[in-house]
Design a protein around this motif. Sequence first.
Motif, short mmCIF file in Angstrom:
data_model
loop_
_atom_site.label_atom_id
_atom_site.label_comp_id
_atom_site.label_asym_id
_atom_site.label_seq_id
_atom_site.Cartn_x
_atom_site.Cartn_y
_atom_site.Cartn_z
N PHE A 62 -12.83 -19.44 9.77
CA PHE A 62 -11.80 -18.34 9.92
C PHE A 62 -11.63 -17.82 11.59
N MET A 63 -12.72 -18.03 12.01
CA MET A 63 -12.74 -17.65 13.62
C MET A 63 -11.91 -18.77 14.44
N ASP A 64 -12.08 -19.91 13.92
CA ASP A 64 -11.26 -21.01 14.62
C ASP A 64 -9.94 -21.07 14.28
N LEU A 65 -9.74 -20.65 13.17
CA LEU A 65 -8.26 -20.67 12.60
C LEU A 65 -7.31 -19.59 13.25
N THR A 66 -8.01 -18.51 13.60
CA THR A 66 -7.14 -17.43 14.38
C THR A 66 -6.54 -17.75 15.57
N THR A 67 -7.13 -18.54 16.25
CA THR A 67 -6.48 -19.04 17.52
C THR A 67 -5.39 -19.58 17.54
N PHE A 68 -5.04 -20.31 16.40
CA PHE A 68 -3.78 -21.31 16.33
C PHE A 68 -3.10 -20.82 14.93
N LEU A 69 -3.40 -19.79 14.49
CA LEU A 69 -2.63 -19.64 13.13
C LEU A 69 -1.13 -19.07 13.47
N ASN A 70 -0.87 -18.55 14.92
CA ASN A 70 0.49 -18.34 15.19
C ASN A 70 1.50 -19.48 15.42
N MET A 71 0.70 -20.63 15.34
CA MET A 71 1.43 -21.87 15.62
C MET A 71 2.30 -22.24 14.21
N LEU A 72 1.78 -21.52 13.03
CA LEU A 72 2.54 -21.63 11.84
C LEU A 72 3.96 -21.21 12.04
N TRP A 73 4.47 -20.02 12.85
CA TRP A 73 5.78 -19.61 13.11
C TRP A 73 6.26 -20.30 14.34
N SER A 74 5.40 -20.19 15.11
CA SER A 74 5.60 -20.76 16.49
C SER A 74 6.20 -22.28 16.64
N ASN B 198 2.07 -32.02 17.21
CA ASN B 198 0.61 -32.17 17.19
C ASN B 198 -0.06 -31.19 16.35
N MET B 199 0.56 -29.66 16.90
CA MET B 199 -0.35 -28.62 16.14
C MET B 199 -0.15 -28.49 14.79
N LEU B 200 0.93 -28.59 14.56
CA LEU B 200 1.32 -28.19 13.04
C LEU B 200 0.52 -28.80 12.16
#
Length: 1493
Positions: A421-433, A584-586
């Motif tokens: 969970f901790m690792d996910l929060t960093t990149f969670l915004n990439m879902l819409w960004s 790449n990130m998505l």
Amino acid sequence: MERLCGPELPFWVANQTLHTDSPDLPECFQLSVLSWLPCVYLWLACPPYIFYVQRNNMGYIMMSVLNRVKTVFALLLWIVCWADLFGTFHELHQGDTRPPIYFLTPLVVGITMLLATFLIQFERLRGVQSSGILFIFWFLSVLCAIVPFRSKILQAKSEIPDKLRFITFYIYFSLVVSQLILCCFSEKPPLFSNVDTDPVSLSHTHTHTHTHVCYKNPLEAKDLWSLNKRDSSEEVVPKLLREWDLEKKSRKSHCRIFYELICKLWWKITGESNHVGGENSPEEVEVLLSKKRTPKKPSFLRSLIKAFGPYFLIGSAFKLLQDLITFVNPQLLSLLISFTKQKEAPTWWGYALAFLMFFTAFLQTLILHQHFQYCFVTGMRLRTAIIGAIYRKSLIITNAAKRTSTVGEIVNLMSVDAQRFMDLTTFLNMLWSAPLQIILALYFLWQNLGPSVLAGVAVMILLIPLNAAIAVRTRAYQVEQMQYKDARIKLMNEILNGIKVLKLYAWENSFKEKVLEIRQKELNVLRKTAYLGALSTMAWTSAPFLVALMTFAVYVTVDKNNILDAEKAFVSLSLFNILRFPLNMLPQVISSVVQASVSLKRIQDFLSHEELDPESVDRNNTATGKHGCNSSVTVVNGKFTWAKQDPPALHNINLMVPQGSLLAVVGHVGCGKSSLVSALLGEMEKLEGQISIRGSVAYVPQQAWIQNATLRDNILFGKAYNEQKYRSCLEACALTPDLEVLPGGDLTEIGEKGINLSGGQRQRVSLARALYNEADVYLLDDPLSAVDSHVAKHIFDHVIGPEGVLQGKTRILVTHGISFLPQVDNIMVMVEGRVSEMGSYQELLQQNGAFAEFLRNYSLEDIIEDEATGTTICYYSRGIQNSLRSLDLERKHAEPDAEKKLPKVEKLIQAETTETGRVKSKVFWEYAKAVGPLLTLFICFLYGCQSAAAIGANIWLSQWTNDAAQNMTQENVSMRVGVYAALGITQGILVMVSSFTLAMGNIGAARKLHYALLDNKFHTPQSFFDTTPIGRVINRFSKDIYVIDEALPSTVLMFLGTFFSSLSTMIVIVASTPIFAVVIAPLTFIYVFVQRFYVATSRQLKRLESVTRSPIYSHFSETVTGSSVIRAYGRHDAFVLMSDMKVDDNQKSYYPGIVANRWLGVRIEFIGNCIVLFAALFAVIGKDKLNPGLVGLSVSYALLVTMSLNWMVRMTSDLESNIVAVERVKEYSETKIEAPWEVEDKKPSPDWPSQGKVEFLDYSVRYREGLDLVLKNLTLSVVGGEKIGIVGRTGAGKSSMTLCLFRLLEAAGGEITIDGVKISEIGLHDLRSKLTIIPQEPVLFSGSLRMNLDPFEKYNDGEVWKALELSHLNKFVSNQPAKLELECSEGGENLSVGQRQLVCLARALLRKTRILILDEATAAIDLETDDLIQSTIRTQFEDCTVFTIAHRLNTIMDYTRVLVLDKGQVAEFDTPSKLLSKRGIFYGMAKDAGLTQ
């Protein structure tokens, strides 16, 4: 504007501003836009800011010099503005009319300065130390004043037309600059404040000092700042739990409302026609409903969002801003390339563009890091909250739920799942960004290249299903791998807990095979994941290239007029490069989300487990009512089970214990005595009946639960220290003599699970804890069994019995010792979960039932009241060594009295070491060796080729765009496209090959490293496990192996990728503008400097973080094993607090890591932005010599570099932190090992030992280097077939002597021979497989019963059943549906302690060796079963040599000889009858046990 400025002052003059070599802005523009901009900002920002500060009052700051100066300067600014205004009025008076702007601007600016003055004071009164709002205001003011500053100087060259405004402006300018400088200093902390100051604004200065400290000397825990209150467990965990409780309640109410609605509908439909059945109908509905739909579970995700969503959204807002700014630079690049084509354009345009690019990039950096700060802090809070919630839940789950989640699995929830969970929060915004960036990029590309972009989009869309398929497969593998990992950790946990037994039985190989078998499956799954990973890496590296290729190819072939020039090509390329990151990130984010969803489900399931019902035991004592008010403990018609689906364990229990009486509970093994105690504590599911207990409870469990703390803390258990009371408790529990033996007295640290206390000492500490806690009701679950008979008598007389300290308290004593029964008030006899008889000793004798029969057979003589000091049974207890008492046992005899002050406490469990300083290059070399040195070189070569192909493709593109300038476009389009395509595809294939080769190398390394660790741990001597907490070893097998398996390979992959990409950028820029080489040296220097600084800090923080992580899990597993004790004493909250403190300690070293990352990011990206600046500047300087293609190539590469540089430092740092795992695994793979298992040239003959003759020759032994001898110069000889009893006080060296036969302790002097063979010369397995021990602790492993008896499958089923029959287990086993395949749970928890002991006996019967050692083997067994066992041993091992360590002397009275040990030396050694007649030590012991008069 004309109305404001008048006709003489135009607002915009293009020739004055743009098309000139000395540009300037018109006066009207300066007076309006430049003057008003800061004012507008301040007026807009003020209302929300004032509201915010008003809401969050932080205290009050005293007026300081700094504050006074700021206020005076602000007032002076106001005066300057009004002077300007009055000057204008004066001119008006003189008849010199000025346009309105001259009145308006000073007025606006003056009022704004008053607002600033007000803000300065308002912030002081509200405790704001440094103001961001005002800093931005002064910064904008200085920025906007720079242009007038320059123009006024240019005007003054000829003459000063307007002296007043000239002077006021320069005064204004110097005051504004001073204000900006003053704003950089913060005020003193506020008074009366309980709010912590904002870390984000301070973080950079703090971090700078941190990194500085760390660079000079390694960072230590004491250098860290304390955690912000709002990030600490005490705020974060309750927040989440509140939301979770609300969620659970709302779910229940939804279900109820739905049910009621259906019922109403049902009544509506059937009510008129069918009144008779109306009663039952809703039940029918319910049945129907339950078949159709299971009630929806409460959603843990919703609780998380409600608790942490709002804070996270602030970060999302920053991300949105950053995404928009990203697209400014490609537009600027387009302008720059067109500028290089216009030969007559003013040079300053180019410089302005270069600096604009720099500023845009810099702004983007600052915003991005604000976003990251918010995300990381959210992640940190999530982890804290999840660990806290799991810990709190684990203290209150039912036993049925405990079966489904073993300790290992719950620790995994805390370590792996919370981390996800901790690792996910960093990149969670990439879902819409990411979609947003893709849409914007496509929009700009469409403007640039028109519809041809669709070809590129088509390629992207085609790639999506491929990646989706890969992601789905990867997820499936992930789940599978998690299962193998869980299984492996669970098995390792058991192996390490029972390592002593494995060594004694020489079973290491069998278990090693089992671990390696699981490991092999785990690696196979990893390999499959690697195949997929290589495919997906190729797809994503090639994606931007394929898109570019398709787009350009379609663009030039569709229409003959379409010409691919530099501007189009390189602006498109830089847009494609922007595309690369979201593309790449998505998929990565999606797969992280998928992983987190698996974790979410696991956590949600755990948090939804059934909880123990706190109401099951009535503590207010209302239930007694008519059953008599003076009873302390009452059970009415009790029926209890361990799990709702299991058959009841206790039936029809009726029990009343009068206030202040002593009740003994007796019965056979497994008849439900301990279950009864658990039921009274509320640990079992109550099916029917009532329990009530009046007053507080103290509980002494059957297996003493000891914490890893000092002996004193174990006894105080959270109560305040009272010297007198404490001393009397020690005295009563016979612990005073033991304290003299322990190296640090009662401040000696006790190891995990009480490892350095003997079984008896642990039990007495547990009893002392109960005694010190002064409760009303004492539940004592067989506390006398683990101690010697004379100690048992002492404890009964002084503590439990009618004359003991506890007289007048209500006591329920479970016991096997019949000698105490005459002194108890009541006896309750249990048979198969029911109460068979109950009454006083005399009543039961007169009833002449089962109890009387039992007594007659087993009282060793008529028990005379005054001699009733019975044969207490000695008992099993949980720890690992009855022997390892940090044995300075003899120290007190050696020391003269003068030195008997408290000696320095020798810590048994050494603190975990953290390596400091750089990770040694040797560790990297070790890893490279594990991968294979040649393979390592080959991998680097492949990466080089891949970069070369990429550069080639871009240089080719640059040549292609130059065709446009020479009008040779159409001739060689197909050749240009063909070569471009070939180069790109080559790159794709190389990427795939290199990432695949790399993955194979990494998996090979992971296999080798794990194997070395496992092999070493099986060969490690027992003393290592006695001084090392198991959590620490498990951490190597779980966390560190996970890093080597999964984290390290991806880090290496990224590191190589970014390293080669940064390298190729430099090569390209230098090739196109050689002058750039001059800048490389200083930039590289700064880069390396920052990187070394950061990596030093980050690495040390990572190490501190991993060292503070172990205690969380150690404390947790300790809590889970002792949860019943913690609940009984009501220490739930204290333990929760302890866990929270450990988590906060861990986060304390994680938080600076986040801030250090921001510190680094800003500095590294600044270097990247400088590269962009210089690449653009040199392109501008050399524009006459350069063609547009090269400018495009060099600047578009430079725009890429920031990302690469940033990732490269990060990856260097990650690589260093992850390689620490190799260092840690290596450290434990190279610990000292014991003697070889087999020595080929010294192998004894297969039938050795044929006689079983054992001789000790001048034998001495010590536990560890530096400790005193435990056995001193032992010399004795035992003829084959003799039965030897070994007796002695606690700590005399009885167990040590048996351990020496197995060489668990190696000789310090002398030797032991068996049948003439020196045991020190043969292999350990050859020795251990020929001896059999029934150890003090019956250890079982999870797996089938058959596996527990015969792990190598040497014997057939018939032999196994025979062994079970002889150990009196066959009835129990044949009643089980699974028979021999009966699953034993972790540690054999589903068998009673007595049954486990019988399983150990069955093992011995199966092995049937010439020499048998019994170590207090019949501790947990009632007298009847014990008699059966003794007779079995006498008949089955008739011709064997038997050594028995006995606490119960009656078992060895018929032995050939008895050995009495005292302080590690032979005190007496002869036949029992002779020893009794000698009237020595043995006689004294026999007299104590009532065996002689």
